[in-house]
Design an enzyme around this catalytic site. Structure first.
Site, PDB file in Angstrom:
ATOM      1  N   GLU A  36      22.611  59.320  50.336  1.00  0.00           N
ATOM      2  CA  GLU A  36      22.123  58.400  49.298  1.00  0.00           C
ATOM      3  C   GLU A  36      22.737  58.739  47.948  1.00  0.00           C
ATOM      4  O   GLU A  36      23.249  59.837  47.725  1.00  0.00           O
ATOM      5  CB  GLU A  36      20.603  58.439  49.238  1.00  0.00           C
ATOM      6  CG  GLU A  36      20.054  59.804  48.900  1.00  0.00           C
ATOM      7  CD  GLU A  36      18.892  59.740  47.933  1.00  0.00           C
ATOM      8  OE1 GLU A  36      18.977  58.979  46.950  1.00  0.00           O
ATOM      9  OE2 GLU A  36      17.914  60.472  48.175  1.00  0.00           O
ATOM     10  N   LYS A 170       8.997  64.917  48.311  1.00  0.00           N
ATOM     11  CA  LYS A 170       9.028  65.679  47.055  1.00  0.00           C
ATOM     12  C   LYS A 170       7.645  66.232  46.722  1.00  0.00           C
ATOM     13  O   LYS A 170       6.639  65.539  46.845  1.00  0.00           O
ATOM     14  CB  LYS A 170       9.578  64.798  45.938  1.00  0.00           C
ATOM     15  CG  LYS A 170      11.096  64.670  46.036  1.00  0.00           C
ATOM     16  CD  LYS A 170      11.668  63.863  44.928  1.00  0.00           C
ATOM     17  CE  LYS A 170      11.718  62.420  45.295  1.00  0.00           C
ATOM     18  NZ  LYS A 170      12.786  62.090  46.246  1.00  0.00           N
TER      19      LYS A 170
HETATM   20  N1  PSU Z   1      15.793  63.502  46.998  1.00  0.00           N
HETATM   21  C1  PSU Z   1      16.144  64.355  46.001  1.00  0.00           C
HETATM   22  N2  PSU Z   1      16.235  63.843  44.745  1.00  0.00           N
HETATM   23  C2  PSU Z   1      15.994  62.494  44.468  1.00  0.00           C
HETATM   24  C3  PSU Z   1      15.598  61.599  45.515  1.00  0.00           C
HETATM   25  C4  PSU Z   1      15.522  62.177  46.774  1.00  0.00           C
HETATM   26  O1  PSU Z   1      16.372  65.559  46.233  1.00  0.00           O
HETATM   27  O2  PSU Z   1      16.125  62.065  43.318  1.00  0.00           O
HETATM   28  C5  PSU Z   1      15.322  60.117  45.228  1.00  0.00           C
HETATM   29  C6  PSU Z   1      15.473  59.325  46.525  1.00  0.00           C
HETATM   30  O3  PSU Z   1      16.439  58.335  46.285  1.00  0.00           O
HETATM   31  C7  PSU Z   1      14.120  58.706  46.775  1.00  0.00           C
HETATM   32  C8  PSU Z   1      13.651  58.476  45.383  1.00  0.00           C
HETATM   33  O4  PSU Z   1      14.207  57.529  47.528  1.00  0.00           O
HETATM   34  O5  PSU Z   1      14.019  59.731  44.757  1.00  0.00           O
HETATM   35  C9  PSU Z   1      12.192  58.121  45.335  1.00  0.00           C
HETATM   36  O6  PSU Z   1      11.926  57.460  44.127  1.00  0.00           O
HETATM   37  P1  PSU Z   1      10.551  56.624  43.954  1.00  0.00           P
HETATM   38  O7  PSU Z   1       9.482  57.656  43.969  1.00  0.00           O
HETATM   39  O8  PSU Z   1      10.683  55.940  42.594  1.00  0.00           O
HETATM   40  O9  PSU Z   1      10.501  55.651  45.085  1.00  0.00           O
END
Ligand code: PSU
Ligand code: MN
Length: 322
Positions: A36, A170
């Site tokens: 990604e 996360k």
């Molecule tokens: N994994 C990481 N760092 C990130 C992300 C994933 O180590 O920044 C990103 C991914 O793209 C994930 C996003 O889909 O954070 C989630 O964001 P939100 O909570 O706004 O959906």
């Protein structure tokens, strides 16, 4: 060789720019790993992010697979970026963050953005790529009962047949609530060489997983069983913990995370901006230690994804099991 979601010609999807190398790999049974771009554009500090983007692609190659970094550039969704595309997602200050629902408006207006797990998983699956590596999934945020903030990653993964290798979700999130939601949505979770769900920066979140696998071949076997069952196109999550010696100090993690959550609330940060804000705050307040743990997790996930991809493509083992 595996069946592509597209049928006879993997990667041949109208409106999707699948890199030639990726298309050839898919057609020839060479393992492919999707990566990604949001982690590169919005999840890591510059200029380190560009070096990481290149390093992750190199790690995939070193394991005998072809990398396919996913992003939308000038209204064109790309599965597999060239050198320039990779540079652009790491350096363009105007680059947006696109989840699945942003893809159609982005295409229609010619916009550019990095793709999150939901955007990446959708585009990769459309191109016929079955394995995807990231850091940590999005999930149910703390304070969900008042904000209703839940990453679109979860719902999309409940509708997309892809295997996502990650270090859990996360740790800025409500991890138990996220695990409950994954169960509700019918998304399978395998612990890789662990009986505990990983905690992203931390080796363990303290929560159990129902299934533990020990080898990449076992993951490929589960994927084949998913296909044999047929029916709903849900994802498979392979939860791969960061090695204990590379995790963030748990006491430091808990203290700094509490500060980061309070700071985000004071600053009124919501929506798409929240996850990057919290991750950046942790990097600053841990003097970069959270960044190192994050990178260690991503590297491990990318290596494991390449090994799984090799078994999936029927090519035997890629590299040595970790
Ligand atoms: N994994 C990481 N760092 C990130 C992300 C994933 O180590 O920044 C990103 C991914 O793209 C994930 C996003 O889909 O954070 C989630 O964001 P939100 O909570 O706004 O959906
Ligand atoms: Mn959100």
């Amino acid at each position: 060789m595996s069946e592509s979601v597209q049928g006879a010609v993997p990667g041949a999807v109208p409106g999707l720019a699948v890199a030639e190398e990726v298309r050839e790999a898919l057609a020839g049974g060479v393992p492919v790993v999707a990566l990604e771009s949001t982690i590169i554009a919005h999840g890591l500090p510059r200029p380190r992010n560009l070096a990481v983007a290149r390093e992750l692609e190199e790690l995939v190659r070193a394991s005998g697979a072809v990398p396919a970094t996913v992003a939308v550039l000038d209204g064109v969704p790309h599965v597999g970026l060239g050198k320039e595309g990779l540079e652009r997602i790491a350096t363009d200050p105007g680059l947006r963050k696109f989840g699945f629902r942003d893809l159609a408006p982005a295409l229609a207006t010619g916009a550019s953005g990095a793709t999150t797990v939901s955007g990446t998983a959708f585009l990769a699956a459309r191109a016929g790529v079955r394995i995807f590596a990231t850091g940590g999934l999005g999930g149910v945020h703390r304070e969900w009962t008042t904000t209703q903030d839940e990453s679109a990653d979860l719902a999309l993964l409940s509708r997309t047949r892809i295997t996502v290798v990650c270090a859990g979700v996360k740790s800025i999130l409500d991890v138990p609530a996220t695990l409950e939601r994954l169960e509700t949505l019918g998304v399978g979770v395998l612990g890789y060489r662990t009986a505990e769900f990983p905690g992203f920066y931390l080796t363990s979140s303290g929560r159990p997983v129902d299934w533990t696998v020990r080898e990449p071949a076992e993951v490929a076997a589960v994927m084949r069983a998913q296909d044999a069952l047929g029916g709903l196109d849900s994802a498979l999550i392979v939860a791969n913990p960061v090695p204990p010696e590379q995790q963030l100090d748990p006491a430091l993690h808990d203290r700094v995370l509490a500060e980061a959550l309070a700071a985000a609330e004071r600053a009124g940060i919501t929506g798409q901006a929240l996850t990057p804000y919290l991750l950046n705050h942790l990097v600053e307040q841990t003097q970069g230690a959270s960044l190192e743990a994050n990178l260690a997790a991503v590297r491990g996930n990318v290596r494991l994804a390449a090994q799984i991809a090799a078994h999936w493509a029927g090519g035997g083992a890629a590299g040595e099991p970790a």
